[in-house]
Write a protein that holds these residues in place. Structure first.
Motif, PDB file in Angstrom:
ATOM      1  N   UNK A 136      -0.436 -41.615  63.486  1.00 19.86           N
ATOM      2  CA  UNK A 136      -1.471 -42.658  63.380  1.00 19.86           C
ATOM      3  C   UNK A 136      -0.987 -44.031  63.831  1.00 19.86           C
ATOM      4  N   UNK A 137       0.304 -44.325  63.642  1.00 23.35           N
ATOM      5  CA  UNK A 137       0.814 -45.644  64.002  1.00 23.35           C
ATOM      6  C   UNK A 137       2.181 -45.591  64.684  1.00 23.35           C
ATOM      7  N   UNK A 138       2.473 -44.483  65.308  1.00 21.36           N
ATOM      8  CA  UNK A 138       3.781 -44.374  65.968  1.00 21.36           C
ATOM      9  C   UNK A 138       3.732 -43.368  67.114  1.00 21.36           C
ATOM     10  N   UNK A 189      -2.638 -42.593  70.956  1.00 21.23           N
ATOM     11  CA  UNK A 189      -3.251 -41.642  71.901  1.00 21.23           C
ATOM     12  C   UNK A 189      -3.215 -42.177  73.323  1.00 21.23           C
ATOM     13  N   UNK A 190      -3.332 -43.489  73.483  1.00 19.87           N
ATOM     14  CA  UNK A 190      -3.266 -44.091  74.810  1.00 19.87           C
ATOM     15  C   UNK A 190      -1.862 -43.949  75.394  1.00 19.87           C
ATOM     16  N   UNK A 217      -7.669 -29.182  75.085  1.00 21.27           N
ATOM     17  CA  UNK A 217      -7.640 -29.272  73.621  1.00 21.27           C
ATOM     18  C   UNK A 217      -7.726 -30.726  73.161  1.00 21.27           C
ATOM     19  N   UNK A 218      -7.029 -31.619  73.866  1.00 24.10           N
ATOM     20  CA  UNK A 218      -7.110 -33.038  73.515  1.00 24.10           C
ATOM     21  C   UNK A 218      -8.530 -33.563  73.685  1.00 24.10           C
ATOM     22  N   UNK A 219      -9.205 -33.127  74.753  1.00 17.62           N
ATOM     23  CA  UNK A 219     -10.574 -33.591  74.973  1.00 17.62           C
ATOM     24  C   UNK A 219     -11.532 -33.039  73.916  1.00 17.62           C
ATOM     25  N   UNK A 220     -11.311 -31.779  73.514  1.00 21.38           N
ATOM     26  CA  UNK A 220     -12.180 -31.202  72.487  1.00 21.38           C
ATOM     27  C   UNK A 220     -12.038 -31.945  71.140  1.00 21.38           C
ATOM     28  N   UNK A 221     -10.840 -32.435  70.868  1.00 19.32           N
ATOM     29  CA  UNK A 221     -10.623 -33.129  69.604  1.00 19.32           C
ATOM     30  C   UNK A 221     -10.919 -34.609  69.644  1.00 19.32           C
ATOM     31  N   UNK A 280     -11.380 -40.706  69.298  1.00 17.70           N
ATOM     32  CA  UNK A 280     -10.666 -41.234  70.465  1.00 17.70           C
ATOM     33  C   UNK A 280     -11.630 -42.091  71.283  1.00 17.70           C
ATOM     34  N   UNK A 281     -11.161 -43.229  71.730  1.00 19.29           N
ATOM     35  CA  UNK A 281     -11.990 -44.163  72.486  1.00 19.29           C
ATOM     36  C   UNK A 281     -12.578 -43.507  73.731  1.00 19.29           C
TER      37      UNK A 281
END
Length: 338
Positions: A107-109, A140-141, A206-210, A216-217
């Motif tokens: 979440x922050x790292x 995520x970015x 998988x990243x796009x599905x989640x 996610x922005x």
């Protein structure tokens, strides 16, 4: 150095560059920002420290320590664990050198553990720091930028492999005996490259599905789709290389078989020609043997011999020689020995 770069970001801007991991933890809690820690072949002490601070799952930690993992994307509660196989092409030896990169995203790292020279994460960090609007979107970015860099570094590999495939296609018809060995070697490189790139397609999907579930922005989702499309193109080109090499191997086998058939045909023709010569020599030898035999018998110096005092003996012997020779000539002629 184990720690290559270590920073705490607040609102997309580097707020601090701590000298140790403990300082990073303290500043992260104080500033409520994002930590981006880059490690190069760290020891178990550094990884254990990160695992305690960020509650990393022990299975992911074991993978990071052991290395030699396949490309994969796994989620442990709120932490993503990503394994990537970056690659670079070595033109002088016509080989693809593969590295291994582990990424923990929380979440922050973001923690990156690099086990090879590629990818150049310094370029990624510099690019992200030049785009604070993208960097402020969070871990995520950063993961997107890292994957994008890995995929971008696949392009020179694709270009090198394509050049080798083109050279092999030109080499096929030169009669080079070593082309088969080169095809096999290059096929192995392409297969290994496919193992590194093909899983990326499913990982990005998988990243796009989640994306919606983990909020996610939208702009970042668009960037992920762009990397996904780029990855698909690379995978398709690698598949085409493998198909081309299989075709080249088939063509090479056909050319070798054709060459062997031509050599066998030439040998057969030479053998037949030699056989014809042997037949002719044998036939003439047999024809000449008949008068020689008659002459040898009548040339023996014995006093008592049949027909020795016949007046017709000499013409009869000559006639016998001629008739026998003619008969043999006709027989051999009919048998196509002459």
């Amino acid at each position: 150095m184990t720690i290559v770069d270590n920073a705490v970001y607040v609102s997309g801007v580097r707020a601090a560059t701590p000298e140790s991991l403990d300082s990073t933890y303290e500043l992260l809690r104080k500033n409520a920002g994002m930590a981006w820690i880059g490690l190069y072949r760290p020891g178990t002490e550094e990884i254990d420290s990160l695992a305690r601070e960020f509650a990393l799952h022990h299975l992911a930690v074991e993978d990071a320590i052991t290395a030699h993992q396949r490309p994969k994307l796994e989620r442990y509660d709120s932490v993503l664990f990503v394994v990537l196989r970056p690659a670079r092409y070595l033109d002088d030896v016509e080989k693809v050198e593969f590295g291994e990169l582990h990424v923990f995203v929380g979440p922050d790292f973001v923690v990156t553990i690099r086990h090879a020279e590629s990818p150049d994460l310094g370029v990624v960090r510099h690019r992200m720091e030049q785009a604070p609007g993208l960097l402020c979107l969070g871990p995520e970015a950063v993961l997107y930028a890292i994957v994008d860099q890995v995929v971008d570094e696949y392009e020179p590999v694709i270009a090198g492999l394509e050049n080798d495939v083109d050279e092999i296609e030109d080499q096929l018809f030169t009669g080079d005996a070593f082309v088969a060995r080169r095809i096999y070697a290059l096929s192995s490189e392409v297969i290994e490259f496919q193992r590194a790139t093909q899983p990326l397609v499913g990982m990005l999907e998988a990243l796009q599905r989640g994306s919606e579930k983990y909020h996610v922005d939208l702009e970042l989702q668009r960037h992920l789709r762009d990397v996904h499309d780029h990855t698909i193109r690379i995978v398709e080109r690698a598949d085409s290389f493998r198909a081309h090499l299989q075709t080249a191997l088939t063509v090479h086998a056909t050319l070798v078989a054709q060459q062997q058939n031509e050599e066998m045909h030439h040998l057969t023709e030479a053998s037949l020609a030699q056989s014809e010569e042997v037949k002719k020599i044998s036939a003439w030898a047999a024809i000449l043997f008949a008068p020689t035999l008659v002459g040898t018998i009548y040339g023996m110096n014995f006093d008592d011999m049949p027909e020795l005092h016949w007046a017709t003996g000499y013409p009869l012997a000559l006639s016998l020689m001629l008739i026998t020779s003619m008969a043999l000539y006709i027989v051999f002629k009919r048998q196509r020995w002459l």
